[in-house]
Design a protein around this motif. Structure first.
Motif, PDB file in Angstrom:
ATOM      1  N   PHE A   1       0.822  -1.204   0.000  1.00  0.00           N
ATOM      2  CA  PHE A   1       0.000   0.000   0.000  1.00  0.00           C
ATOM      3  C   PHE A   1       0.860   1.259   0.000  1.00  0.00           C
ATOM      4  N   GLN A   2       1.907   1.277   0.808  1.00  0.00           N
ATOM      5  CA  GLN A   2       2.779   2.445   0.847  1.00  0.00           C
ATOM      6  C   GLN A   2       3.452   2.675  -0.511  1.00  0.00           C
ATOM      7  N   TYR A   3       3.880   1.565  -1.126  1.00  0.00           N
ATOM      8  CA  TYR A   3       4.507   1.675  -2.444  1.00  0.00           C
ATOM      9  C   TYR A   3       3.506   2.187  -3.481  1.00  0.00           C
ATOM     10  N   THR A   4       2.311   1.610  -3.465  1.00  0.00           N
ATOM     11  CA  THR A   4       1.270   2.015  -4.419  1.00  0.00           C
ATOM     12  C   THR A   4       0.867   3.469  -4.203  1.00  0.00           C
ATOM     13  N   LYS A   5       0.753   3.849  -2.942  1.00  0.00           N
ATOM     14  CA  LYS A   5       0.379   5.233  -2.616  1.00  0.00           C
ATOM     15  C   LYS A   5       1.426   6.209  -3.141  1.00  0.00           C
ATOM     16  N   ASN A   6       2.684   5.847  -3.023  1.00  0.00           N
ATOM     17  CA  ASN A   6       3.760   6.708  -3.531  1.00  0.00           C
ATOM     18  C   ASN A   6       3.747   6.777  -5.053  1.00  0.00           C
ATOM     19  N   VAL A   7       3.455   5.645  -5.695  1.00  0.00           N
ATOM     20  CA  VAL A   7       3.389   5.620  -7.164  1.00  0.00           C
ATOM     21  C   VAL A   7       2.291   6.548  -7.662  1.00  0.00           C
ATOM     22  N   PHE A   8       1.130   6.498  -7.012  1.00  0.00           N
ATOM     23  CA  PHE A   8      -0.027   7.274  -7.465  1.00  0.00           C
ATOM     24  C   PHE A   8      -0.008   8.723  -6.979  1.00  0.00           C
ATOM     25  N   LYS A   9       0.951   9.046  -6.132  1.00  0.00           N
ATOM     26  CA  LYS A   9       1.001  10.387  -5.533  1.00  0.00           C
ATOM     27  C   LYS A   9       1.016  11.478  -6.592  1.00  0.00           C
ATOM     28  N   ASP A  10       1.754  11.271  -7.677  1.00  0.00           N
ATOM     29  CA  ASP A  10       1.901  12.307  -8.699  1.00  0.00           C
ATOM     30  C   ASP A  10       0.957  12.113  -9.886  1.00  0.00           C
ATOM     31  N   VAL A  11       0.094  11.094  -9.825  1.00  0.00           N
ATOM     32  CA  VAL A  11      -0.870  10.887 -10.910  1.00  0.00           C
ATOM     33  C   VAL A  11      -2.025  11.859 -10.709  1.00  0.00           C
ATOM     34  N   PRO A  12      -2.435  12.604 -11.740  1.00  0.00           N
ATOM     35  CA  PRO A  12      -3.517  13.575 -11.566  1.00  0.00           C
ATOM     36  C   PRO A  12      -4.840  12.884 -11.258  1.00  0.00           C
ATOM     37  N   GLY A  13      -5.716  13.616 -10.605  1.00  0.00           N
ATOM     38  CA  GLY A  13      -7.024  13.082 -10.256  1.00  0.00           C
ATOM     39  C   GLY A  13      -7.769  14.053  -9.360  1.00  0.00           C
ATOM     40  N   PRO A  14      -9.031  13.742  -9.027  1.00  0.00           N
ATOM     41  CA  PRO A  14      -9.799  14.629  -8.154  1.00  0.00           C
ATOM     42  C   PRO A  14      -9.125  14.807  -6.800  1.00  0.00           C
ATOM     43  N   LYS A  15      -9.138  16.042  -6.292  1.00  0.00           N
ATOM     44  CA  LYS A  15      -8.431  16.361  -5.046  1.00  0.00           C
ATOM     45  C   LYS A  15      -9.209  15.944  -3.799  1.00  0.00           C
ATOM     46  N   ASP A  16     -10.542  15.985  -3.884  1.00  0.00           N
ATOM     47  CA  ASP A  16     -11.368  15.730  -2.702  1.00  0.00           C
ATOM     48  C   ASP A  16     -11.428  14.228  -2.435  1.00  0.00           C
TER      49      ASP A  16
ATOM     50  N   GLU B   1       4.504   0.015 -17.478  1.00  0.00           N
ATOM     51  CA  GLU B   1       4.863   1.436 -17.580  1.00  0.00           C
ATOM     52  C   GLU B   1       3.846   2.171 -18.449  1.00  0.00           C
ATOM     53  N   LEU B   2       3.421   3.327 -17.970  1.00  0.00           N
ATOM     54  CA  LEU B   2       2.462   4.150 -18.699  1.00  0.00           C
ATOM     55  C   LEU B   2       2.799   5.613 -18.479  1.00  0.00           C
ATOM     56  N   GLU B   3       2.968   6.336 -19.580  1.00  0.00           N
ATOM     57  CA  GLU B   3       3.296   7.755 -19.522  1.00  0.00           C
ATOM     58  C   GLU B   3       4.529   8.015 -18.652  1.00  0.00           C
ATOM     59  N   GLY B   4       5.530   7.155 -18.788  1.00  0.00           N
ATOM     60  CA  GLY B   4       6.786   7.346 -18.086  1.00  0.00           C
ATOM     61  C   GLY B   4       6.791   6.936 -16.633  1.00  0.00           C
ATOM     62  N   LYS B   5       5.686   6.348 -16.141  1.00  0.00           N
ATOM     63  CA  LYS B   5       5.600   5.946 -14.733  1.00  0.00           C
ATOM     64  C   LYS B   5       5.362   4.443 -14.649  1.00  0.00           C
ATOM     65  N   THR B   6       6.046   3.770 -13.732  1.00  0.00           N
ATOM     66  CA  THR B   6       5.878   2.328 -13.548  1.00  0.00           C
ATOM     67  C   THR B   6       4.840   2.064 -12.468  1.00  0.00           C
ATOM     68  N   PHE B   7       3.816   1.290 -12.837  1.00  0.00           N
ATOM     69  CA  PHE B   7       2.744   0.937 -11.902  1.00  0.00           C
ATOM     70  C   PHE B   7       2.904  -0.525 -11.489  1.00  0.00           C
ATOM     71  N   PRO B   8       2.541  -0.833 -10.240  1.00  0.00           N
ATOM     72  CA  PRO B   8       2.778  -2.196  -9.730  1.00  0.00           C
ATOM     73  C   PRO B   8       1.734  -3.194 -10.217  1.00  0.00           C
ATOM     74  N   ALA B   9       2.118  -4.460 -10.209  1.00  0.00           N
ATOM     75  CA  ALA B   9       1.169  -5.540 -10.477  1.00  0.00           C
ATOM     76  C   ALA B   9      -0.001  -5.433  -9.505  1.00  0.00           C
ATOM     77  N   GLY B  10      -1.178  -5.753  -9.969  1.00  0.00           N
ATOM     78  CA  GLY B  10      -2.378  -5.638  -9.146  1.00  0.00           C
ATOM     79  C   GLY B  10      -3.151  -4.360  -9.398  1.00  0.00           C
ATOM     80  N   THR B  11      -2.562  -3.422 -10.153  1.00  0.00           N
ATOM     81  CA  THR B  11      -3.241  -2.158 -10.437  1.00  0.00           C
ATOM     82  C   THR B  11      -4.461  -2.394 -11.322  1.00  0.00           C
TER      83      THR B  11
END
Length: 523
Positions: free
Chosen positions: A47-62, A411-421
């Motif tokens: 979860f910590q790894y996934t959270k860090n990966v998605f930290k810079d992915v755009p999306g709704p703020k709320d 890898e998508l748009e220069g970012k590596t996403f983990p298995a299970g995404t």
């Protein structure tokens, strides 16, 4: 109490130790707690790894601490669709959407990002928070939801059911079912009153799939204004979508205690009984070598293949596997085409000039005939109608989204996403993406002319998905839609009901929350 081990326990415990029951119990509890702790640590690290990966992915703020972004979805169906489309406008290639506190879903809505997902054979998510898990009690692991080797084998075994030589004779069934629909609408045309399109068209498409794929005749179009199976599928599809938005309904033990959960179970039983009746009738015909059996028919249909096909080891499909495929194709074979035809008729009613162009093409193709029955060779001549159908599927999106879950890092748009995404392909967002389509909110059939299609990205328009997991029945559906729409437009003029505005409702299939009301008159 003393437990004496017959496997020479003294070898394990030198000195004549005797192991008491309480010690064994304590060891068992310690092992269990150790395993739970191990799983918790693994989940926390993931979860910590996934959270860090998605930290810079755009999306709704709320983002809510418990619901993630689910709380942002309005109850009103059209408002919900518009909100999702606004995300696609703000984030034209991809964005994250948190489903609960622990699961970020990656949504893609541009050819550049959609391509990477659809070119794979990655499975549909069926874990605890996977949206396809909610459809398993209904459809099982048929071709839509199956994964891995099970999917690959089913795809390989069932592909022959949609060969050109098998599809060709279906034109007679399309015509016959379409003529029944015309006959049924005649009193409506004479009355001048509006009618709800989806309900009537659904019976026609159900009639067609039952006859073509299963050689099963029910005369469902003439028996009434609706059919229990059609109603059940409508409710199942709606509940599937509803449950995906309500985090507290994810646990089965809670969902099936609710009135909606009990109704879902009842509807599953109903559609399964229809599928089993279809299978039972065909088995009896095959066993007794009745005229409707495989050897006496003009063509081998989908159910024939299900009942007789064998893999490389000579093993056939199990009764449950057969029913899962029947359930899947009954649903996909009638509900999606009913959605496409109904929404396209709505657009033709709105744009009378487009309707007249379709009519002019039909008059040209049918010139000199005393019937509006189409022949197989006519289908390729209907170029403008084909453009209208494609634009209708772009504009209205009969299947508004699909999901995949990656089994390995990607890898998508220069970012590596983990298995299970989990990745959601937002068809509606893709088909209305302002960076991809010119004037996406306008209905323009000419955008699908041969010249314009030649310039398109192959992942820009994917109403039947794309890649290895594309829709196996897409040619069947396109041919059916051409024949039914051609017959309807050639016989009747369609107009909007001025007192009614349909509201889109995004579920497993795009529906209208308040129906699609149209008026027709005899030509």
């Amino acid at each position: 109490m003393v437990i004496i081990c017959t496997l020479n326990i003294s070898d394990l415990f030198p000195g004549g130790w005797i192991v008491s029951g309480s010690v064994v119990l304590n060891i068992g509890v310690a092992v269990l707690l150790g395993y739970i702790l191990y799983r918790l640590v693994r989940f926390f690290v993931w979860f910590q790894y996934t959270k860090n990966v998605f930290k810079d992915v755009p999306g709704p703020k709320d983002t809510h601490w418990l619901y993630g972004n689910l709380h942002l979805l309005p109850e009103d169906s059209e408002e919900r669709l518009m909100l999702l489309n606004s995300f696609c406008k703000s984030f034209p290639k991809m964005f994250k959407f948190w489903v609960g506190p622990f699961r970020p879903t990656l949504t893609v809505n541009h050819p550049d990002t959609v391509r990477l997902v659809l070119k794979t054979a990655e499975p549909k998510p069926t874990g605890f928070d996977g949206v396809y898990r909610f459809g398993l009690p209904w459809l099982g692991r048929g071709l839509l939801i199956a994964e891995g080797e099970m999917w690959a084998q089913s795809r390989r075994l069932l592909t022959p059911a949609f060969h050109f030589d098998i599809l060709k004779p279906y034109i007679d069934t399309y015509n016959d079912a379409g003529n029944i629909l015309l006959e049924k609408l005649h009193p409506v045309a004479m009355s001048g009153k509006s009618f709800e399109v989806f309900q009537v068209v659904s019976l026609c498409t159900l009639d067609i799939i039952l006859r073509c794929a299963f050689s099963y005749y029910t005369d469902c179009q003439r028996k009434g204004s609706t059919h229990p199976y059609v109603q059940a599928v409508h409710d199942l599809s709606d509940t599937w979508s509803y449950r995906g938005r309500k985090l507290y309904l994810y646990p089965d033990i809670i969902f099936y205690l609710t009135s909606r959960g009990r109704r879902f179970k009842k509807n599953c039983d109903l559609v399964h009984s229809v599928a089993e009746d279809v299978i039972k009738n065909r088995k009896a015909a095959l066993d007794n070598q009745e005229p409707s059996a495989t050897s006496a028919k003009k063509y081998i249909d989908f159910l024939d293949i299900l009942l007789t096909v064998k893999d490389e080891k000579g093993k056939g499909m199990t009764p449950l596997e057969i029913r899962n495929e029947v359930d899947t194709f009954l649903f996909e074979g009638h509900d999606t085409t009913a959605s496409a035809i109904s929404w396209i008729l709505c657009s033709l009613a709105k744009y009378q000039d487009i309707q007249e162009k379709v009519l002019a093409e039909l008059d040209s193709v049918l010139e000199g005939r005393n019937t509006d029955d189409l022949q197989w060779n006519d289908l390729n001549k209907l170029e403008y109608l084909t453009m209208v159908i494609k634009e209708g599927m772009r504009y209205h999106c009969p299947v508004p989204f699909i999901q995949r879950q990656f089994t390995k890092d990607f890898e998508l748009e220069g970012k590596t996403f983990p298995a299970g995404t989990c990745v959601s392909i937002q068809m509606y967002g893709l088909h209305h993406n302002e960076t991809v389509w010119e004037k996406p909110m306008e209905f323009i059939p000419e955008r699908f002319s041969k010249e314009n299609v030649a310039k398109m990205d192959s992942y820009q328009f994917v109403p039947f998905s794309a890649g290895p997991r594309n829709c196996i029945g897409q040619h069947f559906a396109m041919n059916e839609e051409k024949v039914i729409l051609a017959k309807l437009v050639h016989r009747y003029k369609f107009e909007l009901d001025p007192d009614h505005t349909p509201k889109k409702k995004m579920a497993a299939v795009m529906r209208s929350d308040n129906g699609i009301m149209l008026r027709i008159s005899q030509r």
